[in-house]
Every structure is written in C-alpha cells, then in structure tokens.
Design an enzyme around this catalytic site. Structure first.
Site, PDB file in Angstrom:
ATOM      1  N   LYS A  61       0.876  -1.190   0.000  1.00 47.39           N
ATOM      2  CA  LYS A  61       0.000   0.000   0.000  1.00 47.39           C
ATOM      3  C   LYS A  61       0.900   1.222   0.000  1.00 47.39           C
ATOM      4  O   LYS A  61       2.020   1.172   0.502  1.00 47.39           O
ATOM      5  CB  LYS A  61      -0.872   0.016   1.264  1.00 47.39           C
ATOM      6  CG  LYS A  61      -2.088   0.882   1.128  1.00 47.39           C
ATOM      7  CD  LYS A  61      -3.128   0.177   0.269  1.00 47.39           C
ATOM      8  CE  LYS A  61      -4.506   0.761   0.368  1.00 47.39           C
ATOM      9  NZ  LYS A  61      -5.491  -0.242  -0.060  1.00 47.39           N
TER      10      LYS A  61
HETATM   11  N1  GLU Z   1      -7.079  -0.009  -3.309  1.00 48.16           N
HETATM   12  C1  GLU Z   1      -7.851  -1.184  -3.591  1.00 48.16           C
HETATM   13  C2  GLU Z   1      -7.896  -2.091  -2.379  1.00 48.16           C
HETATM   14  O1  GLU Z   1      -7.693  -1.673  -1.260  1.00 48.16           O
HETATM   15  C3  GLU Z   1      -7.405  -1.886  -4.857  1.00 48.16           C
HETATM   16  C4  GLU Z   1      -5.994  -2.368  -4.888  1.00 48.16           C
HETATM   17  C5  GLU Z   1      -5.529  -2.876  -6.243  1.00 48.16           C
HETATM   18  O2  GLU Z   1      -6.306  -2.911  -7.173  1.00 48.16           O
HETATM   19  O3  GLU Z   1      -4.352  -3.243  -6.330  1.00 48.16           O
HETATM   20  O4  GLU Z   1      -8.223  -3.255  -2.470  1.00 48.16           O
END
Ligand code: GLU
Length: 439
Positions: free
Chosen positions: A123
């Site tokens: 993240k």
């Molecule tokens: N931000 C989204 C999540 O928390 C998507 C992450 C992604 O597609 O890699 O799942």
C-alpha cells in the site's frame, strides 16, 4: 535445509507486535495473529507476516502553480511477496500515516491470498488533500512521487492501483512517468506497471465499478446464510464514493433498496428507497451528498442514520468509523465491509455480543484488486476483454472465495471474519512451507 525442519521456530523470530491500542496496524496484525492461532500456523510464519518486508518513505518537492515549492511525504509499504509481486493501492489523503499504510498493506496480502491471486500485498500514499491541488499540481506531484519510487515499483515487482483520493487519471500519469523513466518501459510493453488505468490507456473494462460489483456478488452468495434475499433487501451505506455508490447500484439491479446513506456532509433517508442514479449524479457533480433533494427524503442526524433499521449495513468510507457507540446504534443483521478496517476492536466486540454478523473487507472489497489482476493479465497478453468477460471472471473468482470462507467458518467453527483470515493465512503458510526460507 530439509523442508520438514522449517516448522522449527527461527531463533529470535518472535512476532514484533505494536503496542498502541489505537493503532490500525496493531488491529491488522491482531486479525492475522488470531487466524494463525486457529489454523496453528508455524511461529515463523506468524513472525514474518507481523511486519512488512520493506517500508519506503520519501520526501519530494513539487512546484505549485504560484511558483513556490512544497515538500510532500509519500509512502510505499511492501508487506509480503511470497505469492507474487507486491500489489495495492495509492491513497491521497491528509490523514495518511505510516501506521495506517502498514495496516492497509497487511490487508492487501490477506485479500490477495483469500482470492488466490498471484500477488502479495502493498500500500502507498501521500499525505495530502488532493482537492486542494489544481490538476497540474496533482499531475506534477504524482509524477514526482512515481519517480521517487524509482525501481521499487515495476510490472513484476510492485504494482500500484487506485485507492481513496486517487483515480484512473492518477494511474495514467504514474504509468506514463514509469515508462518514460525506465529503459525497458520505453518499449511500451510495460503497461501493467500500474492497474486501474483509464480504458484508453490500457485499463480494463469494469475496473471502476469492480469493488462494488464484487461486494454485490459476495452478498448474493452469502445472504442465504442469514435468511436474507436480494429482492427488497434494505441497505444502509456509509460513504457514497466509488465503492458505496457502485455497491448500491449493483445491488439495486437485484431488487435491493437504499434506505439510508451518509457521507462527511450529511445523512439522508427514505424508508421506501432513495433514487440511486440521481444521488450518484449529484455526488459526481458536487462531490458530496449535501444539497440533494428528492420527494420523501428525510435529512437525519448521525445517530439516527446508524439507528435506522436495515438488513445490511455497508461501511464504505474510511477506517475506524464504527467504534463502540456506533456498534451499539447499528440496527442491521449483517455488516459488509466495503472500506478497509471500518470497525475498531471495541466496535467488533459490541457487534459480536449483539450477534450482528461481520463480513470482512478482505473478502467484501476484493473485487477491486481482482479486476486489477484481470487488467494486469490483459496487459501482459496484449489483449482487451469485453465487460461481460471481466464480470464473469470477477464473479467466478469472488464467489469461489466466498465459498472457501464459508467452508472455513464451518471447518474451524468460527465467524466469517476470522474464517477469511484463516483461508488467507493457510494459503500463505503453504507457500512458505513449500518454498522454505532463503538461503
Ligand atoms: N485499493 C484497492 C484495495 O484496497 C485496490 C488495490 C488494487 O487494485 O491493487 O483493495
């Protein structure tokens, strides 16, 4: 080292647990730890997943439109990559902090593992309010952040995607910057360095609605567990951004009604159902729910919003929104987590006592990363699938995951939330046992 010896605890490999009780990271590690206990995962797995592998923190200057320079703080936390390249969103929000991004990276590892995607978890984010920046400032900040991340991201290394405060436009800029700053990227074959791009830049059909669509599939599969049916299902939704609004729309196509909705500006209710397309249009035009008018609409206060009787309550906003007080007010049979980490440990305890079922985000909102995976696969293969194919693949993947979670709940005689973490940790553990630990 022979594989059979790998379950011996590594010397000094004790989990390093955070101690701040309000820490989101502590909350994430606690969910993983309790699943490790249930499935009796080896100590070394528990130790490894209790910390991210890499924590990258960058500070970078950006020229603002008026000519002055502003210094930004950005993060990329790479939690685990035993199952594949690191994967996870980039968040732009004034509250972005190291602890929160670490927590969100843990959940990404777990989410990808529940879904059986060949990805690890990561993240990232920038501590900024994107609404305070002009489009050109936003672009320069995004490009400079991408260049600061350098070779730490890459199509087979770590693949960013949208999250709170970011969108397809930001992903297009990230991809473009990466391609222009990497020799191999200049050959234009590496569109899959970022997912969640616009369709014109190599994005997938169905990526924008994917999280809400996935949550709809999960509910259709699990509602019978609670003797509920989609037709006439009463929904309460907290947050009406990408996830909340697409979830409402997808479930309404199966006969569900949106009874109440709240964002940071106001709370609205209509026990006969709110008009979802009009609400979505209003939010797209104005950025918030405030000012929306329709016949039969009640503007209510925060407490009344939580106390409104619904069948399924969907928190689709930021973390830690449901603490003890809110958990006491909620008047629903099921809570389906659209956003990550919406319920505090104290809130979860109240919900347990009140016998309100909690469907965890690592299952409920995994539709986003699943379609990200489908985008990555399409980019790698140089193909573009129709929406119907994307939806079908998403449905298949997420319904299988929901069944896996339901089965684990029966097998371990536990709740669906713990069961989801058990399914994830089992998958990660299997990989560690088979691969062993380098060297
Ligand atoms: N931000 C989204 C999540 O928390 C998507 C992450 C992604 O597609 O890699 O799942």
């Amino acid at each position: 080292m022979p594989i059979q010896n790998i379950s011996t605890p590594l010397p000094h490999a004790q989990p390093m647990e955070p101690t701040d009780p309000n820490s989101l990271f502590a909350m994430a590690v606690e969910s993983v730890n309790s699943a490790c206990g249930v499935i009796q995962a080896p100590d070394f797995v528990k130790a490894i997943v209790s910390q991210p592998k890499n924590e990258l923190m960058v500070h970078f200057p950006v020229m603002m439109d008026d000519g002055h320079y502003r210094l930004f703080k950005g993060y990329r936390i790479q939690h685990n990559n035993i199952l594949g390249p690191y994967k996870g969103g980039i968040r732009y929000h004034p509250d972005v902090s190291l602890d929160d991004v670490k927590a969100l990276s843990v959940w990404m590892t777990m989410k990808c593992a529940v879904m059986r995607l060949p990805f690890g978890g990561a993240k990232g984010g920038i501590k900024v309010d994107p609404r305070q920046l002009s489009p050109t400032e936003l672009m320069r900040m995004t490009r400079r952040f991408t260049s600061a991340l350098g070779g730490n991201i890459g199509p087979e290394i770590d693949i960013p995607a949208p999250d709170v405060g970011t969108n397809a436009q930001i992903m297009d800029w990230m991809m473009d910057t990466y391609l222009n700053t990497h020799q191999e990227g200049r050959q234009q074959g590496m569109l899959h360095v970022v997912t969640g791009k616009s369709v014109g830049c190599g994005g997938s059909e169905g990526r924008e609605k994917a999280t809400g669509q996935g949550l709809c599939y999960v509910l259709l599969e699990l509602l019978p567990e609670f003797r509920l049916k989609p037709a006439g299902l009463r929904l309460g939704i907290l947050g009406f951004g990408n996830v909340g609004s697409h979830t409402a729309q997808a479930l309404a196509a199966h006969g569900a009604k949106l009874i109440s909705v709240m964002d940071h500006t106001c709370a609205l209710r209509n026990i006969h159902g709110l008009p979802i397309p009009e609400l979505r249009r209003h939010v797209q035009q104005t950025g918030a729910l405030a000012g929306f008018t329709a016949s039969g609409l009640e503007v209510i206060d925060r407490e009344s919003f939580y106390r409104t009787e619904v069948d399924v309550f969907i928190p689709a906003a930021l973390e830690r929104m449901i603490d003890e007080a809110e958990a006491k007010w909620i008047n629903a049979r099921v809570i389906a987590e659209g956003g990550n980490g919406p319920v505090t440990p104290a809130g979860a305890e109240v919900l347990r006592q009140r016998d309100i079922a909690l469907l965890p985000a690592i299952l409920c909102n995994a539709g986003g990363v699943t379609v990200s995976y489908l985008e990555w696969v399409q980019n790698k293969a140089g193909v573009h699938w129709e929406l119907s194919r994307v939806d079908r693949e998403l449905q298949q993947t997420i319904v299988l995951a929901a069944r896996r979670v339901r089965l684990a709940a029966h097998q371990y005689d536990t709740d669906l939330s713990t069961a989801a973490f058990c399914v994830a940790v089992e998958h990660v553990t299997r990989a560690y046992k088979q691969r062993g630990i380098f060297p």
